[in-house]
Write an enzyme that holds these catalytic residues in place. Structure first.
Site, short mmCIF file in Angstrom:
data_model
loop_
_atom_site.label_atom_id
_atom_site.label_comp_id
_atom_site.label_asym_id
_atom_site.label_seq_id
_atom_site.Cartn_x
_atom_site.Cartn_y
_atom_site.Cartn_z
N ASP A 136 -0.51 4.02 9.25
CA ASP A 136 -0.58 5.02 8.18
C ASP A 136 -1.67 4.71 7.18
O ASP A 136 -2.21 3.60 7.11
CB ASP A 136 0.77 5.13 7.46
CG ASP A 136 1.18 3.85 6.75
OD1 ASP A 136 0.97 2.76 7.33
OD2 ASP A 136 1.72 3.93 5.63
N GLU A 158 3.57 1.66 6.18
CA GLU A 158 3.38 0.45 5.37
C GLU A 158 3.01 0.77 3.93
O GLU A 158 3.28 -0.03 3.02
CB GLU A 158 2.29 -0.43 6.00
CG GLU A 158 2.12 -1.80 5.36
CD GLU A 158 1.12 -1.83 4.21
OE1 GLU A 158 1.06 -2.85 3.51
OE2 GLU A 158 0.38 -0.83 4.02
#
Length: 357
Positions: A75, A129
C-alpha cells in the site's frame, strides 16, 4: 484483467518499479496489486504461493538449512497529484516510488529470477502498513498464519537510501493531564487554570535530556516531545482540564514496560495515561544470514531512527533489518521519487547475497 507485470517487466527492477507504481494501491485498496503479484508468483515453478486477504506469500522449499524472509508492503499513502509515474533523467517520480514500491520491485524481481538461492526464501507482500495497525497485513498474518513468518532472518524493504538500517526505535504516546477548577474569566481568582498548570509539564520536557545509545555499533537517539495540547472551554471560562500529548521515541534496549515506567517517572505527580506503545527491535546482526547480508552490501549498518515492522519480526524472535533503495526523507512527499541507480545497485547487492558464488 491484463497483468502489467509481464515477464519483460519482471526482468528489470527499474521497469518493474514503474509498473508497480502505476498500479494504484492506496491503503485498503490493494486488491488489484495483490491480484497481479499473486498471479505472477503462482506461475513460478520453484515457489508455492498462498494468500490471506490482500497479503501474498510465496516461498521456496529447497531443503536449505536456513530460511530468510524478504517483506514489503503493497500500500501507499493517498495520492497527491503524483500518479502515474514519470521519469526525469535518473529519477522516477510517483506515489510509492520511495516508500516502498522500489523495494517491492527488488523482492518481486528476485522471486521470479532466482531459482536456487543459498537460503530458502519466503517472500511476503502485505497490505495496509500505512494506516492503523489493526489493518496491518503482517500483524494479521502473525496471528492467523504465524508459520508464514518463521525464519532465521528477515529483510524489510523500507526506504533506507541503500544503506542497512538495523533494528528500530520503539514509540510511545501518552496523555499527561492537568486539573483545575472552572470559573468565569472575569473572576479568575475563583478558579484554577489547568492550562497554566501544564507549564510544569512543558518545563520538564524542555529540561529533558534524551539518551544516545549505541548497540552493536548502531547509534540510537531517543526523544521525548510534546506533539499536541488540548485545553480550554470557551473564551470567558477558566479551564479545568488540559492534556499534553507526548511522544517518546526510545532505543530498543528498553522494552515496553521500561519505556512506560520512564515516562511515568518523568511526569511524576501528574495523571499519565499511556495511549499507544510499540516496542522497538534490537539490531540482530549476529545471525549468519545477517553477517552475509552486510558483507554483500559492503557498508556498516546504522540505527533505524523510527519504528518499522522489523519490530514485529523481533517480537517473534526473528532478527530483522531495513534495506531499500528509496530515500526515507521523500516518503509520503508530493514530489516522492527514487533514483534509478539506487534501484539497480540494491538489486545487485541482494542478488550477491542470495545467489551462491
Amino acid at each position: 484483467m491484463v497483468n502489467p507485470l509481464s515477464p519483460e517487466v519482471l526482468a528489470d527492477p527499474v521497469t518493474l518499479t514503474r509498473a508497480l507504481v502505476d498500479i494504484e494501491s492506496v491503503s485498503l485498496d490493494e486488491q488489484r496489486i495483490a491480484d497481479c503479484v499473486e498471479q505472477v508468483l503462482a506461475e513460478v515453478p520453484w515457489l508455492s504461493t498462498q494468500r490471506f486477504g490482500n497479503t501474498v506469500m510465496a516461498r521456496t522449499d529447497l531443503g536449505r538449512t536456513q530460511r530468510v524472509v524478504l517483506a514489503g508492503h503493497l500500500d501507499t499513502v493517498p495520492l497527491a497529484d503524483n500518479f502515474p509515474s514519470r521519469v526525469d533523467g535518473n529519477l522516477i517520480y510517483g506515489c510509492g516510488t520511495s516508500d516502498m514500491k522500489s523495494g517491492l520491485a527488488h523482492a518481486l524481481h528476485l522471486a521470479v529470477t532466482v531459482d536456487a538461492p543459498r537460503y530458502d526464501v519466503t517472500y511476503l507482500f502485505y497490505e495496509a502498513e500505512e494506516i492503523d495497525s489493526r489493518f496491518n497485513g503482517l500483524r494479521l498474518v502473525a496471528q492467523a498464519h504465524p508459520q508464514w513468518l518463521a525464519a532465521d532472518f528477515a529483510v524489510l524493504h523500507e526506504p533506507t537510501y541503500g544503506v542497512v538500517e538495523a533494528g528500530c526505535q520503539g514509540t510511545l504516546r501518552a496523555m499527561v493531564t492537568t486539573a483545575g477548577r472552572r470559573a468565569h474569566s472575569a473572576r479568575s481568582w475563583r478558579g484554577v487554570n489547568a492550562i497554566h498548570a501544564a507549564g510544569e509539564v512543558l518545563r520538564r520536557l524542555g529540561d529533558y535530556r534524551p539518551r544516545d545509545v549505541t548497540i552493536d555499533g548502531c547509534h540510537y537517539r531517543e526523544g521525548l516531545n510534546a506533539v499536541r495540547i488540548n485545553g480550554g472551554v470557551a473564551g470567558n471560562v477558566i479551564p479545568d482540564e488540559c492534556a499534553v500529548e507526548v511522544n517518546f521515541r526510545f532505543a530498543p534496549d528498553r522494552d515496553d514496560q521500561q519505556a512506560q515506567a520512564h515516562v511515568h517517572e518523568v511526569f511524576a505527580g501528574f495523571d499519565v495515561e499511556i495511549v499507544d506503545c510499540a516496542g522497538g527491535a534490537l539490531p540482530g546482526l549476529d545471525s549468519a544470514p545477517a553477517r552475509e547480508f552486510l558483507a554483500a552490501v559492503g557498508e556498516p549498518p546504522v540505527a533505524k531512527l523510527g519504528w518499522t515492522d522489523v519490530a514485529r519480526f523481533a517480537a517473534l524472535g526473528i532478527p530483522a533489518l531495513n534495506f531499500g533503495p528509496g530515500d526515507p526523507n521523500l516518503a509520503h512527499a508530493r514530489d516522492e521519487h527514487v533514483e534509478v541507480d539506487k534501484i539497480r545497485q540494491g538489486a545487485e547487492m541482494l542478488r550477491r547475497w542470495l545467489v551462491p558464488a
